[in-house]
Design an enzyme around this catalytic site. Sequence first.
Site, PDB file in Angstrom:
ATOM      1  N   GLU A 290       0.788  -1.239   0.000  1.00 49.81           N
ATOM      2  CA  GLU A 290       0.000   0.000   0.000  1.00 49.81           C
ATOM      3  C   GLU A 290       0.819   1.288   0.000  1.00 49.81           C
ATOM      4  OE1 GLU A 290      -2.735  -0.433   3.275  1.00 49.81           O
ATOM      5  OE2 GLU A 290      -3.709  -2.178   2.393  1.00 49.81           O
TER       6      GLU A 290
ATOM      7  N   GLU B 258      -6.020 -10.981  -1.327  1.00 48.12           N
ATOM      8  CA  GLU B 258      -6.855 -10.788  -0.130  1.00 48.12           C
ATOM      9  C   GLU B 258      -8.328 -10.770  -0.531  1.00 48.12           C
ATOM     10  OE1 GLU B 258      -5.504  -7.431   2.222  1.00 48.12           O
ATOM     11  OE2 GLU B 258      -3.409  -7.889   1.823  1.00 48.12           O
TER      12      GLU B 258
HETATM   13  C1  XIL Z   1      -6.609  -6.563   8.166  1.00 51.77           C
HETATM   14  C2  XIL Z   1      -6.916  -7.757   9.066  1.00 51.77           C
HETATM   15  O1  XIL Z   1      -7.749  -8.644   8.365  1.00 51.77           O
HETATM   16  C3  XIL Z   1      -7.591  -7.290  10.345  1.00 51.77           C
HETATM   17  O2  XIL Z   1      -7.753  -8.369  11.243  1.00 51.77           O
HETATM   18  C4  XIL Z   1      -6.780  -6.175  10.993  1.00 51.77           C
HETATM   19  O3  XIL Z   1      -7.472  -5.670  12.109  1.00 51.77           O
HETATM   20  C5  XIL Z   1      -6.497  -5.057  10.018  1.00 51.77           C
HETATM   21  O4  XIL Z   1      -5.865  -5.588   8.856  1.00 51.77           O
HETATM   22  N1  XIL Z   1      -5.063  -4.802   3.616  1.00 51.77           N
HETATM   23  C6  XIL Z   1      -4.076  -5.615   4.116  1.00 51.77           C
HETATM   24  C7  XIL Z   1      -4.389  -6.519   5.243  1.00 51.77           C
HETATM   25  O5  XIL Z   1      -2.976  -5.684   3.521  1.00 51.77           O
HETATM   26  O6  XIL Z   1      -3.262  -6.752   6.057  1.00 51.77           O
HETATM   27  C8  XIL Z   1      -5.537  -6.000   6.081  1.00 51.77           C
HETATM   28  O7  XIL Z   1      -5.848  -7.003   7.062  1.00 51.77           O
HETATM   29  C9  XIL Z   1      -6.724  -5.684   5.213  1.00 51.77           C
HETATM   30  C10 XIL Z   1      -6.363  -4.612   4.196  1.00 51.77           C
END
Ligand code: XIL
Length: 369
Positions: free
Chosen positions: A153, A258
């Site tokens: 990011e 994701e």
């Molecule tokens: C999220 C997790 O799923 C949650 O449990 C945590 O509270 C916050 O982060 N982008 C990413 C992930 O790269 O690491 C994030 O994961 C979601 C957005």
Amino acid sequence: MKFIKPYLVVVTTLLAVSCTSQKETTSLKDAYKNDFYIGTALSADQIEVKNAKEDSLIRKEFNAITAENIMKSMYTHPQKDKYDFVMSDKFVAYGEKNKMFIHGHTLIWHSQLAPWMEKIADSTEMKTFMKDHITTIVSKYKGRINSWDVVNEALNEDGTLRQSVFLKTLGEKYLVDAFKLAEKADPKAELYYNDYNIEESAKRAGAIALIKKIKVEGGKVDGVGIQGHWRLNSPSLEEIEKSILEYSALGIKVAFTELDITVLPNPWDLKGAEISQKFEGSEKMNPYPKALPDSIQNKLAERYESIFKLFLKHKDKISRVTFWGVHDGQSWLNDWPIKGRTNYPLPFDATLRHKKAYESILKLKKTKE
Ligand code: XIL
């Protein structure tokens, strides 16, 4: 009666045959084994195998794993001179034991940083941090973690660079430096740039420019991770397809890292996955607290089907598709961007039963082969 018996025999045989063949193919990882890895994100409890039923589901359905949280820097590097590898050791051991593809998430990210990292204000200190952090973690798992999100990011929605603590202290050189450090620590690990909304045109252009620049400056980038925190109606399949084509034209692999699909209303038509964005809840914003209506269940199944159809069309360019969680009960989308809602974004429900979306993803392989 005379007529009924032979009929029954035929029906029973047919049932038996179809049940056996169902059993053989009913697993996402097996159905897609010649196409790309099917991954999932594991919570701390899942890594520690707290629930046997969840564990057998994970082992049956998935052949790639990402740690949902425990490998983020606030957990692995809580103080300047202290690393904590207790959970990441368990995570890697879990993947090895189950012969899974192991993905490291994540090395350089502005969120979920340890508080001491956020205070780093000058370039020398940040340079030392980056070198120590990346080298220590990647070397520790050299040859054991298959791929890394080296940077997560780094971009704003318009494709410009995010004013993160890394950019502020080091300028954009931090990007190529991160990839060089990771390559040096484990030359064989696959290195990814990972972000959300990079299938949208402006941000995609920014990601392409960023990846090209890192490569030109001598960094090794093996792939791009499109997070895929998506909605029922967006992004369009056209934008996703364009992204697959444009990224793979850079000579890199494309992973969907994701994947989840929210079925709930979005405040302010929010897109993406900026984890610091939070909103107040209300009944209107949590329309299905008990169960998902069939009509939405079907929409979700159709959406997953069309997305996986597209993934299959471009399977030669796609390395991995990872769901962000094993089942709906675990999903971060129950608490983001509004706390305490009930969302249904994954192919398995909170009771671990597969949903129509799961069947629609599997069906694509059954009809084809
Ligand atoms: C999220 C997790 O799923 C949650 O449990 C945590 O509270 C916050 O982060 N982008 C990413 C992930 O790269 O690491 C994030 O994961 C979601 C957005």
